[in-house]
Design a protein around this motif. Structure first.
Motif, mmCIF file in Angstrom:
data_model
loop_
_atom_site.group_PDB
_atom_site.id
_atom_site.type_symbol
_atom_site.label_atom_id
_atom_site.label_comp_id
_atom_site.label_asym_id
_atom_site.label_seq_id
_atom_site.Cartn_x
_atom_site.Cartn_y
_atom_site.Cartn_z
ATOM 1 N N PRO A 247 42.817 28.786 33.054
ATOM 2 C CA PRO A 247 41.423 28.673 32.582
ATOM 3 C C PRO A 247 41.057 29.698 31.520
ATOM 4 N N ILE A 248 41.450 30.947 31.727
ATOM 5 C CA ILE A 248 41.186 32.009 30.752
ATOM 6 C C ILE A 248 42.463 32.825 30.614
ATOM 7 N N SER A 249 42.872 33.083 29.389
ATOM 8 C CA SER A 249 44.166 33.714 29.150
ATOM 9 C C SER A 249 44.155 35.194 29.537
ATOM 10 N N TRP A 250 45.336 35.680 29.825
ATOM 11 C CA TRP A 250 45.593 37.094 30.153
ATOM 12 C C TRP A 250 44.981 37.982 29.067
ATOM 13 N N PRO A 251 44.204 39.030 29.457
ATOM 14 C CA PRO A 251 43.520 39.841 28.453
ATOM 15 C C PRO A 251 44.438 40.712 27.603
ATOM 16 N N GLY A 252 45.689 40.879 28.029
ATOM 17 C CA GLY A 252 46.612 41.707 27.259
ATOM 18 C C GLY A 252 46.691 43.137 27.740
ATOM 19 N N TYR A 253 45.958 43.455 28.791
ATOM 20 C CA TYR A 253 46.006 44.798 29.379
ATOM 21 C C TYR A 253 45.728 44.680 30.870
ATOM 22 N N GLU A 254 46.182 45.677 31.628
ATOM 23 C CA GLU A 254 46.022 45.632 33.077
ATOM 24 C C GLU A 254 44.580 45.925 33.480
ATOM 25 N N LEU A 255 44.150 45.268 34.544
ATOM 26 C CA LEU A 255 42.848 45.551 35.144
ATOM 27 C C LEU A 255 43.090 46.338 36.419
ATOM 28 N N THR A 256 42.352 47.447 36.562
ATOM 29 C CA THR A 256 42.544 48.308 37.721
ATOM 30 C C THR A 256 41.221 48.991 38.062
ATOM 31 N N VAL A 257 41.232 49.819 39.087
ATOM 32 C CA VAL A 257 40.002 50.494 39.505
ATOM 33 C C VAL A 257 39.387 51.230 38.311
ATOM 34 N N GLY A 258 38.116 50.948 38.043
ATOM 35 C CA GLY A 258 37.435 51.515 36.887
ATOM 36 C C GLY A 258 37.229 50.519 35.765
ATOM 37 N N SER A 259 38.005 49.428 35.773
ATOM 38 C CA SER A 259 37.804 48.383 34.763
ATOM 39 C C SER A 259 36.501 47.638 35.038
ATOM 40 N N SER A 260 35.939 47.052 33.994
ATOM 41 C CA SER A 260 34.700 46.287 34.170
ATOM 42 C C SER A 260 34.583 45.270 33.041
ATOM 43 N N GLY A 261 33.675 44.309 33.228
ATOM 44 C CA GLY A 261 33.410 43.331 32.179
ATOM 45 C C GLY A 261 33.695 41.909 32.626
ATOM 46 N N ASP A 262 33.652 40.993 31.668
ATOM 47 C CA ASP A 262 33.772 39.570 31.958
ATOM 48 C C ASP A 262 35.141 39.203 32.531
ATOM 49 N N LYS A 263 36.191 39.859 32.064
ATOM 50 C CA LYS A 263 37.519 39.547 32.581
ATOM 51 C C LYS A 263 37.610 39.888 34.067
ATOM 52 N N VAL A 264 37.028 41.011 34.452
ATOM 53 C CA VAL A 264 37.023 41.394 35.867
ATOM 54 C C VAL A 264 36.207 40.382 36.673
ATOM 55 N N ARG A 265 35.042 40.024 36.159
ATOM 56 C CA ARG A 265 34.190 39.059 36.868
ATOM 57 C C ARG A 265 34.903 37.715 37.017
ATOM 58 N N HIS A 266 35.580 37.305 35.978
ATOM 59 C CA HIS A 266 36.300 36.034 36.017
ATOM 60 C C HIS A 266 37.341 36.045 37.129
ATOM 61 N N VAL A 267 38.142 37.093 37.216
ATOM 62 C CA VAL A 267 39.200 37.127 38.220
ATOM 63 C C VAL A 267 38.608 37.319 39.607
ATOM 64 N N GLN A 268 37.485 38.019 39.720
ATOM 65 C CA GLN A 268 36.807 38.144 41.014
ATOM 66 C C GLN A 268 36.348 36.777 41.524
ATOM 67 N N GLU A 269 35.817 35.954 40.630
ATOM 68 C CA GLU A 269 35.375 34.615 41.024
ATOM 69 C C GLU A 269 36.547 33.780 41.538
ATOM 70 N N GLN A 270 37.680 33.862 40.834
ATOM 71 C CA GLN A 270 38.848 33.107 41.278
ATOM 72 C C GLN A 270 39.375 33.626 42.613
ATOM 73 N N LEU A 271 39.471 34.935 42.746
ATOM 74 C CA LEU A 271 39.972 35.535 43.981
ATOM 75 C C LEU A 271 39.083 35.185 45.168
ATOM 76 N N ASP A 272 37.767 35.230 44.967
ATOM 77 C CA ASP A 272 36.858 34.946 46.070
ATOM 78 C C ASP A 272 36.961 33.481 46.486
ATOM 79 N N THR A 273 37.184 32.587 45.518
ATOM 80 C CA THR A 273 37.402 31.179 45.862
ATOM 81 C C THR A 273 38.689 31.016 46.665
ATOM 82 N N ILE A 274 39.752 31.686 46.235
ATOM 83 C CA ILE A 274 41.023 31.631 46.968
ATOM 84 C C ILE A 274 40.843 32.184 48.381
ATOM 85 N N ALA A 275 40.015 33.221 48.524
ATOM 86 C CA ALA A 275 39.789 33.855 49.830
ATOM 87 C C ALA A 275 39.100 32.931 50.820
#
Length: 420
Positions: free
Chosen positions: A332-360
């Motif tokens: 759905p949305i391509s890899w941002p090109g950098y790792e997301l980790t504690v302290g990251s924020s923004g739309d890419k984080v929100r996008h993956v949170q939405e997918q993870l919560d659906t999987i959960a």
């Protein structure tokens, strides 16, 4: 990860087996499925019975396997043991699998798709896994040019290299019209082929080199529309004479799966050649193939410390290099090109949170999380749980492999759920 040791006696060489059970109807995990494991030579004498957890997975079971060295050099002794699995779950048709392969010091993943009892599909769900290609007797590859002619006739449809979402595998030679076609996710296809054609015990660099060759060959078939250009309705065959050995329902190996997830958008190129190279190979023991990679030779070079690209250049020449596909289909949305980790924020984080919560909502071992766009400890814990379930290193960090695996699982469970 917990290992259950009762099925392998002390002093035995051992490999490990995990069974993952899902519904064929929606890809949802099936908890409380019963998995009975027996030696293939005595399928009526159970060694162990396991039960799947909330993620549809058994614990890792240690099983006796031949000594490790048998799989590290060519020989006449089968280097893996074979087991018979019988799977039952309330509301589903039972499944029997013959020939699950266990290699010493390796974890084997046996995926099982169970049909609901009221499904009108054929009752016989049995799977028979034939010999590994390095041990069994299979036709050698019919030589082809590594680069296909590109004309202006419209035969070449793609203008750039794209990793497909699905590979259509014809389970037979091209001219066998009665052979079935299977729709297989690209990464699952590569994991299956690599597990059928090399041993998971080989050096990591040897595994990477072989996976790159398999992916490049496959993407050449995709890019050139090789079979469709001949009037067929599939991407590739399961015949070793024409393509690679893909085996319906076979187990794959964790070490191979991790490599595929990390590099599945790669292929092999030559200067001024747009299409992926049709990287052919042979075993190097029963079949010799000058100018191609030999599988046993690649294992030996890996043991000598060669890197993946050094192994490939040893066989295919110095002009071969590793390239990256322009696009990955089905994400759905391509890899941002950098790792997301504690302290990251923004739309890419929100996008993956939405997918993870659906999987959960389907995989309850993954904690539910807020979709606030902030990568905090709760998101880290959910990512780590996801990685544990789906065979990724448990770092709690969203790297390339984790991002695309989350997308793959999310698409799989939401798309089929929507269709149903």
């Amino acid at each position: 990860m917990q290992f259950h040791l009762s099925a392998a006696a002390a002093g035995d060489s051992a490999g490990y087996l995990q069974v993952d059970v899902v519904s064929s109807q929606n890809n949802f995990p099936i908890p409380d499925a019963s998995v009975t494991i027996s030696p293939e030579s005595a399928p009526d004498i159970p060694l162990e019975q396991l039960t799947t957890n909330s993620s549809g997975q058994t614990e890792n079971l240690a099983l006796a396997a031949p000594p490790l060295e048998y799989s590290l050099s060519p020989g006449d002794i089968r280097p893996y043991s074979e087991y018979h699995l019988h799977i039952e779950a309330p509301g589903f048709k039972p499944v029997d699998i013959s020939g699950t392969e266990i290699l010493a010091n390796s974890t084997s993943i046996q995926n099982v798709r169970m049909e609901p009892q009221d499904d009108n599909a054929p009752i016989n769900n049995d799977i028979i896994i034939p010999d590994h290609t390095l041990y069994g007797d299979y036709p050698p590859k019919i030589a082809e040019s590594e680069v296909k002619p590109v004309t202006d006739t419209g035969e070449i449809v793609l203008s750039r290299v794209v990793v497909p979402e699905i590979i259509i595998v014809h389970d037979g030679v091209p001219t066998n019209a009665s052979a079935p076609n299977y729709y297989v996710p690209y990464r699952d296809y590569i994991k299956n082929v690599a597990s059928s054609e090399i041993y998971a015990t080989w050096p990591h660099t040897s595994i990477v080199a072989n996976v790159l060759a398999i992916m490049s060959f496959t993407l050449n078939r995709v890019y050139t529309e090789w079979y469709r250009g001949q009037g067929y309705d599939f991407t590739i065959t399961s015949s070793t004479a024409f393509d690679h050995k893909w085996i319906y329902g076979r187990n794959f190996y964790e070490s191979i799966a991790v490599v595929v997830d990390e590099i599945f958008d790669n292929y092999l190129s030559r200067p001024n050649v747009k299409q992926p190279i049709l990287t052919q190979y042979c075993d190097g023991k029963r079949v010799q193939c000058p100018g191609w990679m030999t599988q046993w030779g690649s294992c030996s070079l890996g043991e000598q410390g060669y890197s993946p690209i050094e192994i490939l250049r040893y066989y295919y020449g110095e002009s071969i290099y590793i390239n990256t596909a322009d696009q990955i289909s089905g994400i759905p949305i391509s890899w941002p090109g950098y790792e997301l980790t504690v302290g990251s924020s923004g739309d890419k984080v929100r996008h993956v949170q939405e997918q993870l919560d659906t999987i959960a909502t389907i995989y309850s071992a993954i904690p539910r999380i807020d979709q606030d766009g902030v990568y905090g400890p709760a998101t880290q814990a959910a990512v780590s749980a996801f990685q544990s379930i789906f065979g990724l290193p448990q770092t709690g960090v969203i790297d390339f492999a984790t991002w695309n695996k989350i997308s793959h699982i999310y698409v799989g469970i939401t798309r089929i759920a929507e269709l149903n």
